[in-house]
Enzyme design. Structure first.
Site, mmCIF file in Angstrom:
data_model
loop_
_atom_site.group_PDB
_atom_site.id
_atom_site.type_symbol
_atom_site.label_atom_id
_atom_site.label_comp_id
_atom_site.label_asym_id
_atom_site.label_seq_id
_atom_site.Cartn_x
_atom_site.Cartn_y
_atom_site.Cartn_z
ATOM 1 N N ILE A 137 -4.712 -5.881 0.291
ATOM 2 C CA ILE A 137 -6.029 -6.119 0.875
ATOM 3 C C ILE A 137 -7.058 -5.745 -0.192
ATOM 4 O O ILE A 137 -6.923 -4.725 -0.860
ATOM 5 C CB ILE A 137 -6.270 -5.221 2.117
ATOM 6 N N GLU A 138 -8.080 -6.586 -0.334
ATOM 7 C CA GLU A 138 -9.188 -6.286 -1.239
ATOM 8 C C GLU A 138 -10.463 -6.185 -0.417
ATOM 9 O O GLU A 138 -10.697 -6.973 0.488
ATOM 10 C CB GLU A 138 -9.365 -7.391 -2.282
ATOM 11 N N MET A 139 -11.272 -5.195 -0.722
ATOM 12 C CA MET A 139 -12.625 -5.078 -0.179
ATOM 13 C C MET A 139 -13.553 -5.171 -1.384
ATOM 14 O O MET A 139 -13.310 -4.523 -2.407
ATOM 15 C CB MET A 139 -12.821 -3.742 0.532
#
Length: 197
Positions: A137-139
Site C-alpha cells: 500500500i502506498e500513501m
C-alpha cells in the site's frame, strides 16, 4: 512475393474509472479489519449469489474486493517479514497529510518505508507498507505533480463522478456548495435501502 502489412487502428474501450481492486487473502475478516481500521474503508453488501467466502469494501470512490484463498497459507515458506520495496506492485492512495500517516502507522506499530520523488522543484512524499497478506500500500501526495500526456493523440479523461440525473443533470454539472452533501445523502439513502431486508 511482396507482403503488405495492414495497419489496424482500434478505439480505446469506453472506460469511466477504476471500479475496484480484487485481492486474494488468507483470512477475509483479518483483512477486512485492516482495510476498515487502517485505511477507512467500509464493509458493503456483496451479491448473495456468490458461493465463495469474501467481502467487499468501499470508500474514496473505489472498491476493494477480498477473496479468501486458504491455499495462500501453503505459499508461506517462512515467517520472515517481506521487505518493503517501493518498486513492487502496489495500490496507491492520495492522502491529505503524509506526516500524519507516518505518525499513525507508528502508533499502530506498523513497519513502513518512505520515499521522495522530485520533479522540477515539486516534491511528492510517499509512504509504503504492507497489508496482512503482504500486498503493498502506498500513501502519497502524488497530486502535487501535474499529469501531462506524452502523446498529443492521448486525451486524458477527467475523474468520473457519479450522481443521480434527477438531482443534477449530467449535461450541467454543478459542484457548488450543497452538491456533495446532496450526493452523500442520496448515496446513504441508497445504501440503507440495500441493507434493508
Amino acid at each position: 512475393m511482396k507482403m503488405e502489412i495492414e495497419e489496424v487502428s482500434y478505439q480505446a474501450l469506453p472506460l469511466l474509472s477504476l471500479n475496484h481492486v480484487s485481492l486474494l487473502v488468507k483470512d477475509v475478516w483479518n483483512s477486512v479489519r485492516f482495510y476498515e481500521d487502517v485505511l477507512g474503508f467500509c464493509l458493503v453488501k456483496r451479491p448473495s449469489s456468490f458461493n465463495f467466502h469474501g467481502a467487499w469494501l468501499y470508500n474514496y470512490g473505489i472498491g476493494i474486493h477480498l477473496l479468501e484463498n486458504k491455499a495462500m497459507e501453503d505459499l508461506d515458506v517462512n515467517d520472515e517479514q517481506r521487505p518493503i520495496n517501493p518498486k513492487d506492485n502496489h495500490i496507491s492512495f492520495q492522502c491529505t497529510d503524509v506526516d500524519l500517516v507516518k505518525k499513525m502507522l507508528e502508533e499502530m506499530g506498523m513497519r513502513y518505508v518512505t520515499a521522495v520523488v522530485e520533479e522540477e522543484g515539486i516534491k511528492v512524499d510517499q509512504v509504503f507498507f504492507h497489508d496482512p497478506d503482504g500486498y503493498m500500500i502506498e500513501m502519497c501526495n502524488c497530486d502535487n505533480i501535474p499529469i501531462v500526456a506524452i502523446s498529443s493523440s492521448c486525451s486524458l479523461k477527467p475523474k468520473f463522478v457519479t450522481y443521480n440525473k434527477n438531482i443534477m443533470p449530467i449535461d450541467t454539472p454543478n459542484y457548488s456548495c450543497g452538491f456533495m452533501e446532496t450526493l452523500m445523502m442520496e448515496n446513504l439513502s441508497t445504501d440503507m435501502l440495500n441493507f434493508s431486508f
